[in-house]
Design a protein around this motif. Structure first.
Motif, PDB file in Angstrom:
ATOM      1  N   VAL A   1       0.835  -1.193   0.000  1.00 18.24           N
ATOM      2  CA  VAL A   1       0.000   0.000   0.000  1.00 18.24           C
ATOM      3  C   VAL A   1       0.874   1.249   0.000  1.00 18.24           C
ATOM      4  N   GLY A   2       0.543   2.200  -0.866  1.00 18.27           N
ATOM      5  CA  GLY A   2       1.216   3.494  -0.868  1.00 18.27           C
ATOM      6  C   GLY A   2       0.611   4.410   0.180  1.00 18.27           C
ATOM      7  N   GLY A   3       1.122   5.628   0.242  1.00 18.68           N
ATOM      8  CA  GLY A   3       0.625   6.582   1.235  1.00 18.68           C
ATOM      9  C   GLY A   3       0.355   7.968   0.680  1.00 18.68           C
ATOM     10  N   GLY A   4       0.343   8.080  -0.648  1.00 15.30           N
ATOM     11  CA  GLY A   4       0.238   9.396  -1.266  1.00 15.30           C
ATOM     12  C   GLY A   4      -1.056  10.135  -1.007  1.00 15.30           C
TER      13      GLY A   4
ATOM     14  N   SER B   1       4.385  -4.260   8.934  1.00 16.09           N
ATOM     15  CA  SER B   1       5.138  -3.048   8.613  1.00 16.09           C
ATOM     16  C   SER B   1       6.630  -3.310   8.619  1.00 16.09           C
ATOM     17  N   ALA B   2       7.321  -2.762   7.628  1.00 15.74           N
ATOM     18  CA  ALA B   2       8.774  -2.850   7.596  1.00 15.74           C
ATOM     19  C   ALA B   2       9.400  -1.968   8.673  1.00 15.74           C
ATOM     20  N   LEU B   3       8.645  -0.986   9.158  1.00 12.05           N
ATOM     21  CA  LEU B   3       9.055  -0.197  10.310  1.00 12.05           C
ATOM     22  C   LEU B   3       8.483  -0.870  11.555  1.00 12.05           C
ATOM     23  N   SER B   4       9.323  -1.177  12.511  1.00 14.78           N
ATOM     24  CA  SER B   4       8.850  -1.898  13.696  1.00 14.78           C
ATOM     25  C   SER B   4       7.997  -0.995  14.578  1.00 14.78           C
TER      26      SER B   4
ATOM     27  N   LEU C   1       1.193  -5.171   3.253  1.00 15.29           N
ATOM     28  CA  LEU C   1       2.620  -4.914   3.415  1.00 15.29           C
ATOM     29  C   LEU C   1       2.867  -3.409   3.427  1.00 15.29           C
ATOM     30  N   ALA C   2       3.092  -2.865   4.616  1.00 18.48           N
ATOM     31  CA  ALA C   2       3.213  -1.419   4.789  1.00 18.48           C
ATOM     32  C   ALA C   2       4.634  -1.038   5.182  1.00 18.48           C
ATOM     33  N   GLY C   3       4.863   0.263   5.283  1.00 18.10           N
ATOM     34  CA  GLY C   3       6.157   0.756   5.724  1.00 18.10           C
ATOM     35  C   GLY C   3       7.216   0.762   4.645  1.00 18.10           C
TER      36      GLY C   3
END
Length: 238
Positions: free
Chosen positions: A52-55, A103-106, A131-133
């Motif tokens: 997912v994007g965040g734009g 999230s790839a960010l913990s 799959l975020a981050g």
């Protein structure tokens, strides 16, 4: 009905698509429609990962252009993707299907931290994995994330969901003579600077021989049509 062309895919969903008719933010009706499409694909027996994007909330490069430190701006953009993933996870679960945001960010208080083997187990167990981050690092787009995750998770293809029904030689909204392509090699897409994905994403997809299918997410049932090979789309590489 046509047999499935792909059994395990990573869907690349832009943040802008989640805004629906609005210029920004999260449009609940749009989220619910996309969630229904993903659940319908899962019912077919397809394993699904969704980058997912965040734009629709914040784009790191735009924030950097306005004066923010680029690394900080990109982290802010990654956080926006987590918000979108959580919204989509909730919408999928309201439909009675299992989903898991990673999230790839913990941030363990918020969602599970991405780890390749765990993600593969979730997909094998029938969960739709959000799959975020991004990659967890600044300076990389979510396009690159989608191809990277597809390679890690042994996906058959990357399905890039956009607001147009494929790849054109120019912006069809601005150029009435724009030519739509049914199929392109990754090299052709790079040489013609078609801008569907960034150079890093295309290069990785080419090296790993992962096809990228570009299609419009605006119509209900679009994901299933692409999975069956009957939807209007452009296939790049593979």
């Amino acid at each position: 009905m046509a047999p499935l062309a792909y059994r395990r895919v990573v869907v690349k969903l832009s943040g802008e698509a989640l805004a629906g008719p609005e210029p920004s933010g999260i449009d609940q009706a749009t989220i619910d429609r996309i969630a229904a499409d993903l659940v319908a694909a899962r019912v077919l027996g397809v394993s699904l990962g969704v980058v997912v994007g965040g734009g629709n909330l914040l784009r790191g490069a735009t924030a950097a252009d306005k004066g923010a430190d680029r690394t900080t701006a990109d982290v802010m953009g990654m956080l926006a993707t987590v918000m979108n993933a959580l919204a989509l996870e909730a919408a999928i679960e309201r439909l009675g299907a299992p989903a898991r945001a990673m999230s790839a960010l913990s941030m363990p208080q918020v969602c599970e931290t991405y780890e390749r083997r765990a993600a593969r187990r979730h997909m094998a167990d029938g969960r739709i994995v959000l799959l975020a981050g991004g990659t967890g690092n600044p300076f990389f787009t979510t396009d690159t994330t989608a191809v990277l995750r597809a390679a890690e998770l042994s996906a058959d293809a990357v399905l890039k969901a956009t607001n147009v029904d494929g790849v054109y030689s120019a912006d069809p909204k601005r150029d009435p003579n724009a030519v739509r392509y049914d199929r392109l090699s990754a090299d052709e897409a790079l040489e013609r600077r078609l801008g569907v994905m960034d150079f890093t994403a295309f290069s990785l997809a080419r090296d790993r021989r992962i096809p990228i299918i570009v299609f419009s997410i605006r119509e209900p049932g679009a994901v299933e049509s692409v999975l069956r090979g009957t939807g209007r789309a452009t296939i790049v590489g593979g």
